[in-house]
Scaffold this motif. Structure first.
Motif, PDB file in Angstrom:
ATOM      1  N   UNK A 219       0.822  -1.216   0.000  1.00  0.00           N
ATOM      2  CA  UNK A 219       0.000   0.000   0.000  1.00  0.00           C
ATOM      3  C   UNK A 219       0.852   1.261   0.000  1.00  0.00           C
ATOM      4  N   UNK A 220       2.121   1.129  -0.300  1.00  0.00           N
ATOM      5  CA  UNK A 220       3.019   2.287  -0.248  1.00  0.00           C
ATOM      6  C   UNK A 220       2.677   3.374  -1.250  1.00  0.00           C
ATOM      7  N   UNK A 221       2.086   2.980  -2.407  1.00  0.00           N
ATOM      8  CA  UNK A 221       1.743   3.983  -3.413  1.00  0.00           C
ATOM      9  C   UNK A 221       0.686   4.949  -2.896  1.00  0.00           C
ATOM     10  N   UNK A 222      -0.239   4.441  -2.068  1.00  0.00           N
ATOM     11  CA  UNK A 222      -1.252   5.332  -1.491  1.00  0.00           C
ATOM     12  C   UNK A 222      -0.601   6.327  -0.538  1.00  0.00           C
ATOM     13  N   UNK A 223       0.325   5.836   0.260  1.00  0.00           N
ATOM     14  CA  UNK A 223       0.993   6.712   1.228  1.00  0.00           C
ATOM     15  C   UNK A 223       1.766   7.814   0.526  1.00  0.00           C
ATOM     16  N   UNK A 224       2.426   7.468  -0.578  1.00  0.00           N
ATOM     17  CA  UNK A 224       3.164   8.492  -1.328  1.00  0.00           C
ATOM     18  C   UNK A 224       2.206   9.486  -1.977  1.00  0.00           C
ATOM     19  N   UNK A 225       1.071   8.985  -2.461  1.00  0.00           N
ATOM     20  CA  UNK A 225       0.101   9.885  -3.081  1.00  0.00           C
ATOM     21  C   UNK A 225      -0.531  10.848  -2.093  1.00  0.00           C
ATOM     22  N   UNK A 226      -0.684  10.436  -0.832  1.00  0.00           N
ATOM     23  CA  UNK A 226      -1.298  11.306   0.164  1.00  0.00           C
ATOM     24  C   UNK A 226      -0.452  12.536   0.451  1.00  0.00           C
ATOM     25  N   UNK A 227       0.828  12.458   0.192  1.00  0.00           N
ATOM     26  CA  UNK A 227       1.676  13.621   0.450  1.00  0.00           C
ATOM     27  C   UNK A 227       1.376  14.775  -0.492  1.00  0.00           C
ATOM     28  N   UNK A 228       0.701  14.475  -1.597  1.00  0.00           N
ATOM     29  CA  UNK A 228       0.314  15.531  -2.536  1.00  0.00           C
ATOM     30  C   UNK A 228      -1.107  16.022  -2.293  1.00  0.00           C
TER      31      UNK A 228
END
Length: 631
Positions: A219-228
């Protein structure tokens, strides 16, 4: 209209310092034999001043409170919309992989491996099979465990951190699958040190558990996307621990202290590796009825909290929005509200002061009347200036319209005049040669052109008014024939090949003169386009439009260069042209488009692989109308 009478008046001098000085003098008045009366007056002024101060404070607080709560409500609504989108994305992503472990139930090789767990060749074969499936599925890992919890094969069997050979029976998803057929668990990989969500499925044969298929979802892609995203996002699991966070310092930290039983369970299942699980230390402000939940972090930052359950209610997706911008806006509104209250108090004080200054008011009224007279004079002068400016603008508009109309008249008359000149020159030559009968034909043609010019000048007023000539059934073949006669000299002089393919029974709803004018403009433009190229050809086709039996399609294509994309978008705007200066005004296609629309049709343009094409779409005249026109 008369302006409000106080607009230009000289109001008596009044400001806060003057008023406060007067109030202070009243309060501190020297005691006299009338001390009781003075005390009474001072107390009244003190009470009024206190009431005014309370009014200002109350207005400021009310403005701040209303603006702050409305801002929170707006922020909460926007956050819920973002939250719903992210929750749907995350739930949808997880559901993509729920089917994957159960697919292994259909593989005979997997059950052979479960029956022979020590067969190294079979382990290799199943691992490669799992790898091929996982390449298509896109999961982080896919593996098979025996009933004892030992990993027998995995898609990442070639990687250093593969779980193959490890006993994972302590993981909850193993015991859950053996007990109920399916399991789910979020945790940090023991061998890979990568966090993910594990979905498990019991592999049964004849009702007995033979092993477990498990898939790990990253689920790391979601975590990276939340930073934007606007605001911060957290994913909290069933234990109240943040498993994903837009800020690294919030990850793997419980929102509240964990109970001893919970810590013992975590120690057994090891979902968070070696993280110390130090609580976030946030203070949660419970929302009022219908209100918005809020939190304060350990560094004092206040956030608005919005959350939504996901993954069948096991997790909570939390969105945090910083309250600082809303609080700053509310403070500004509160300050403005206080200033408005101060203005209101000062206005009230002005009224009280004016009541005590009757004689000064009379003088002010005289000054006010003088100011009104002066204002009326200025208004009248200004009105006269505005009317003069308006007349100038109208005059300028008329000149601009006249210039455009003159240019249009010149452009539209140019084609018939050129044909008229050619016919006259040919008539002179024929008379000189004694070919009187041929010269008579040219003179007849000249007469037709003169009549056409008369009709054309009568039709040019379509730009300003609707045409008074009624639309009728017009033969497309006859209109094209007339156009080619007018442009015959240019076609011959330029050695242009003109091919026509026209259905003979086509009659459209139009006006004869304006239809010829429209087609003449397009064909003339086509002659300009092919000028200077080696292969000069123009094709004119007319037929019923496919799929629209009541419409006629007239297509005029040429072999000239393609039209630039920026010009193609503005092709039918006035003064848009690709011709050199002095050779065209950019009005012909605008005129043609206007004429086509006046017929209830349309004019289109596009590029072809070897040139360009203009298409006129017109309504077909019905049979009775066409027959009447023929009689």
């Amino acid at each position: 209209m008369r302006e409000p009478s106080f607009a230009m008046a000289r109001a008596p001098r009044f400001d806060l310092v003057h008023t406060m000085t007067e109030l202070a003098s009243l309060v501190s008045v020297k005691r006299s034999p009338q001390a009781g009366s003075v005390n009474s007056t001072s107390m009244r002024w003190l009470a009024r001043r206190t009431a005014a101060t309370a009014l200002v404070v109350a207005a400021s607080w009310l403005g701040y409170a209303v603006a702050f709560h409305r801002g929170l409500d707006h922020l909460h609504m926007a956050a819920h919309q973002r939250l719903a989108v992210e929750a749907a994305r995350l739930d949808g992503y997880l559901s993509r992989f729920e089917y994957l472990p159960s697919l292994l139930e259909t593989s005979p090789s997997v059950f052979r491996l479960l029956s022979n767990p020590d067969d190294a060749a079979l382990q290799q074969s199943v691992s490669r099979y799992l790898k091929s499936i996982n390449l298509l599925a896109g999961a982080d890992n896919l593996y098979v465990l025996g009933a004892s919890g030992k990993a027998l094969a995995a898609a990442d069997f070639e990687d250093p951190g593969t779980p193959v050979g490890r006993n994972l029976s302590y993981r909850p998803y193993v015991s859950e699958a053996l007990a109920s057929g399916r399991g789910g668990f979020f945790g940090v990989g023991i061998t890979s040190a990568r966090a993910g969500y594990y979905l498990s499925y019991a592999l049964k044969d004849g009702g007995a558990n033979k092993g477990i298929a498990a898939v790990k979802v990253n689920l790391g892609s979601f975590e990276r996307g939340w930073r934007d995203l606007e605001g911060d996002a957290l994913l909290v699991d069933e234990r109240g621990v943040t498993i994903l966070a837009s800020r690294d310092e919030w990850r793997y930290r419980p929102t509240a202290p964990l109970s001893p039983d919970m810590r013992d369970e975590i120690a057994r299942s090891k979902p968070y590796a070696d993280y110390d699980l130090r609580p976030l230390g946030w203070t949660i402000v419970a929302p009022s009825e219908g209100g918005t939940a809020r939190i304060t972090t350990d560094n004092g930052t206040a956030y608005t909290l919005s959350e939504l359950p996901i993954n069948r209610g096991l997790w909570r997706l939390v969105l945090l929005d910083d309250e600082a911008p809303i609080r700053q806006t509310a403070l500004i509104i509160g300050a403005v509200s206080g200033l408005v209250a101060v203005v209101a108090v000062l206005a009230l004080g002005l009224v009280v002061q004016r009541r005590r200054e009757i004689r000064q008011r009379l003088a002010n009224q005289a000054a006010l009347q003088a100011a009104n007279d002066q204002l009326e004079t200025r208004v009248q002068d200004r009105t006269a200036e505005l009317r003069a400016a308006q007349d100038e603008l109208v005059h300028a508009g008329k000149l601009a319209a006249l210039g455009q109309m003159s240019a249009g008249i010149v452009h539209e008359l140019n084609q018939p005049l050129a044909a008229l000149q050619t016919a006259a020159d040919n008539a002179i030559l024929l008379v000189d040669r004694g070919a009187v009968s041929d010269a008579r034909g040219n003179l007849t043609r000249i007469g037709e052109l003169v009549r056409r010019l008369g009709r054309l000048t009568g039709q040019l007023r379509v730009f300003a008014y609707k045409s008074s000539s009624p639309l009728d059934a017009v033969s497309v073949e006859q209109a094209v024939s007339e156009v080619l006669k007018i442009l015959a000299a240019r076609v011959k002089e330029g050695s242009v090949s003109v091919v026509t393919d026209i259905d003979g029974d086509l009659n459209v709803v139009a006006d004869q003169t304006r239809l010829e004018q429209l087609l003449c403009n397009i064909v003339a433009n086509a002659l300009d386009a092919v000028e200077g190229i080696e292969r000069k050809s123009i094709v004119i086709r007319a037929a019923r439009e496919e799929g629209h039996s009541a419409r006629c399609r007239i297509a005029i294509s040429n072999s000239g260069p393609a039209i630039a994309s920026d010009v193609l978008k503005r092709m039918f705007e006035p003064f848009v042209t690709t011709k050199p200066a002095g050779k065209g005004l950019g009005l012909g296609l605008m005129l043609s488009n206007h004429i086509a629309r006046s017929f209830g049709g349309e004019l289109l343009a596009r590029n072809l692989p070897n040139g360009a094409e203009f298409v006129v779409i017109l309504r077909l005249a019905d049979v009775t109308e066409a027959a009447s026109h023929g009689r």
